[in-house]
Write a protein that holds these residues in place. Sequence first.
Motif, PDB file in Angstrom:
ATOM      1  N   ILE A  33       0.838  -1.191   0.000  1.00 54.23           N
ATOM      2  CA  ILE A  33       0.000   0.000   0.000  1.00 54.23           C
ATOM      3  C   ILE A  33       0.878   1.248   0.000  1.00 54.23           C
ATOM      4  N   ARG A  34       0.347   2.334  -0.587  1.00 55.83           N
ATOM      5  CA  ARG A  34       1.052   3.613  -0.629  1.00 55.83           C
ATOM      6  C   ARG A  34       0.206   4.653   0.083  1.00 55.83           C
ATOM      7  N   CYS A  35       0.807   5.375   1.017  1.00 56.15           N
ATOM      8  CA  CYS A  35       0.120   6.454   1.729  1.00 56.15           C
ATOM      9  C   CYS A  35      -0.182   7.563   0.730  1.00 56.15           C
ATOM     10  N   THR A  36      -1.430   8.026   0.684  1.00 57.00           N
ATOM     11  CA  THR A  36      -1.790   9.084  -0.255  1.00 57.00           C
ATOM     12  C   THR A  36      -1.337  10.455   0.236  1.00 57.00           C
ATOM     13  N   GLY A  37      -0.882  10.543   1.473  1.00 56.39           N
ATOM     14  CA  GLY A  37      -0.393  11.809   2.014  1.00 56.39           C
ATOM     15  C   GLY A  37       1.072  12.047   1.711  1.00 56.39           C
ATOM     16  N   CYS A  38       1.932  11.109   2.140  1.00 63.40           N
ATOM     17  CA  CYS A  38       3.373  11.315   2.006  1.00 63.40           C
ATOM     18  C   CYS A  38       4.015  10.465   0.910  1.00 63.40           C
ATOM     19  N   GLY A  39       3.308   9.453   0.405  1.00 63.61           N
ATOM     20  CA  GLY A  39       3.833   8.630  -0.679  1.00 63.61           C
ATOM     21  C   GLY A  39       4.657   7.428  -0.247  1.00 63.61           C
ATOM     22  N   ARG A  40       4.786   7.178   1.039  1.00 59.53           N
ATOM     23  CA  ARG A  40       5.562   6.034   1.532  1.00 59.53           C
ATOM     24  C   ARG A  40       4.852   4.740   1.171  1.00 59.53           C
ATOM     25  N   GLU A  41       5.621   3.728   0.715  1.00 62.40           N
ATOM     26  CA  GLU A  41       5.065   2.428   0.371  1.00 62.40           C
ATOM     27  C   GLU A  41       5.423   1.416   1.447  1.00 62.40           C
ATOM     28  N   VAL A  42       4.445   0.580   1.823  1.00 65.92           N
ATOM     29  CA  VAL A  42       4.609  -0.375   2.913  1.00 65.92           C
ATOM     30  C   VAL A  42       4.018  -1.719   2.493  1.00 65.92           C
ATOM     31  N   MET A  43       4.699  -2.805   2.885  1.00 66.37           N
ATOM     32  CA  MET A  43       4.150  -4.145   2.705  1.00 66.37           C
ATOM     33  C   MET A  43       3.574  -4.583   4.051  1.00 66.37           C
ATOM     34  N   VAL A  44       2.298  -5.006   4.045  1.00 64.11           N
ATOM     35  CA  VAL A  44       1.609  -5.389   5.274  1.00 64.11           C
ATOM     36  C   VAL A  44       0.959  -6.760   5.059  1.00 64.11           C
ATOM     37  N   PRO A  45       1.069  -7.681   6.033  1.00 63.48           N
ATOM     38  CA  PRO A  45       0.397  -8.978   5.895  1.00 63.48           C
ATOM     39  C   PRO A  45      -1.124  -8.818   5.765  1.00 63.48           C
ATOM     40  N   ARG A  46      -1.731  -9.699   4.977  1.00 66.42           N
ATOM     41  CA  ARG A  46      -3.172  -9.634   4.711  1.00 66.42           C
ATOM     42  C   ARG A  46      -4.000  -9.644   5.997  1.00 66.42           C
ATOM     43  N   ALA A  47      -3.675 -10.506   6.944  1.00 63.58           N
ATOM     44  CA  ALA A  47      -4.458 -10.607   8.182  1.00 63.58           C
ATOM     45  C   ALA A  47      -4.456  -9.288   8.952  1.00 63.58           C
ATOM     46  N   LYS A  48      -3.314  -8.627   8.996  1.00 58.89           N
ATOM     47  CA  LYS A  48      -3.204  -7.373   9.746  1.00 58.89           C
ATOM     48  C   LYS A  48      -3.977  -6.243   9.061  1.00 58.89           C
ATOM     49  N   ILE A  49      -3.878  -6.131   7.750  1.00 57.70           N
ATOM     50  CA  ILE A  49      -4.544  -5.018   7.055  1.00 57.70           C
ATOM     51  C   ILE A  49      -6.062  -5.225   7.029  1.00 57.70           C
ATOM     52  N   GLU A  50      -6.528  -6.473   6.907  1.00 57.63           N
ATOM     53  CA  GLU A  50      -7.979  -6.706   6.875  1.00 57.63           C
ATOM     54  C   GLU A  50      -8.637  -6.356   8.202  1.00 57.63           C
ATOM     55  N   LYS A  51      -7.922  -6.499   9.312  1.00 56.68           N
ATOM     56  CA  LYS A  51      -8.469  -6.104  10.614  1.00 56.68           C
ATOM     57  C   LYS A  51      -8.584  -4.586  10.734  1.00 56.68           C
ATOM     58  N   ASN A  52      -7.700  -3.853  10.058  1.00 59.60           N
ATOM     59  CA  ASN A  52      -7.626  -2.408  10.232  1.00 59.60           C
ATOM     60  C   ASN A  52      -8.348  -1.595   9.162  1.00 59.60           C
ATOM     61  N   ILE A  53      -9.013  -2.242   8.211  1.00 64.92           N
ATOM     62  CA  ILE A  53      -9.737  -1.505   7.169  1.00 64.92           C
ATOM     63  C   ILE A  53     -11.075  -1.018   7.717  1.00 64.92           C
ATOM     64  N   LYS A  54     -11.309   0.277   7.560  1.00 64.76           N
ATOM     65  CA  LYS A  54     -12.578   0.866   7.965  1.00 64.76           C
ATOM     66  C   LYS A  54     -13.523   0.982   6.763  1.00 64.76           C
ATOM     67  N   LYS A  55     -12.965   1.328   5.591  1.00 62.86           N
ATOM     68  CA  LYS A  55     -13.777   1.584   4.405  1.00 62.86           C
ATOM     69  C   LYS A  55     -12.941   1.347   3.156  1.00 62.86           C
ATOM     70  N   ILE A  56     -13.580   0.884   2.079  1.00 64.74           N
ATOM     71  CA  ILE A  56     -12.912   0.671   0.793  1.00 64.74           C
ATOM     72  C   ILE A  56     -13.559   1.599  -0.229  1.00 64.74           C
ATOM     73  N   ILE A  57     -12.733   2.404  -0.893  1.00 64.26           N
ATOM     74  CA  ILE A  57     -13.219   3.320  -1.930  1.00 64.26           C
ATOM     75  C   ILE A  57     -12.714   2.800  -3.268  1.00 64.26           C
TER      76      ILE A  57
END
Length: 64
Positions: A33-57
């Motif tokens: 994923i890439r932050c839309t604010g600062c542009g930093r790219e990060v690799m995150v495990p699927r289990a961790k990111i799915e717990k932290n998603i509030k909304k999908i656009i």
Amino acid sequence: MDVKVNDIIVTKKPHPCKNSEFLVLRVGADFKIRCTGCGREVMVPRAKIEKNIKKIITPQSENQ
């Protein structure tokens, strides 16, 4: 969860730059994923990111 490349996800916890929207670059066992604010790219495990998603656009151009 039905997350695709080029979707924007809004997370529960913001990035240190105070932005909580991320662009999805890669989907698989890990999400890239890439932050839309600062542009930093990060690799995150699927289990961790799915717990932290509030909304999908999804991009509107694909729906038309």
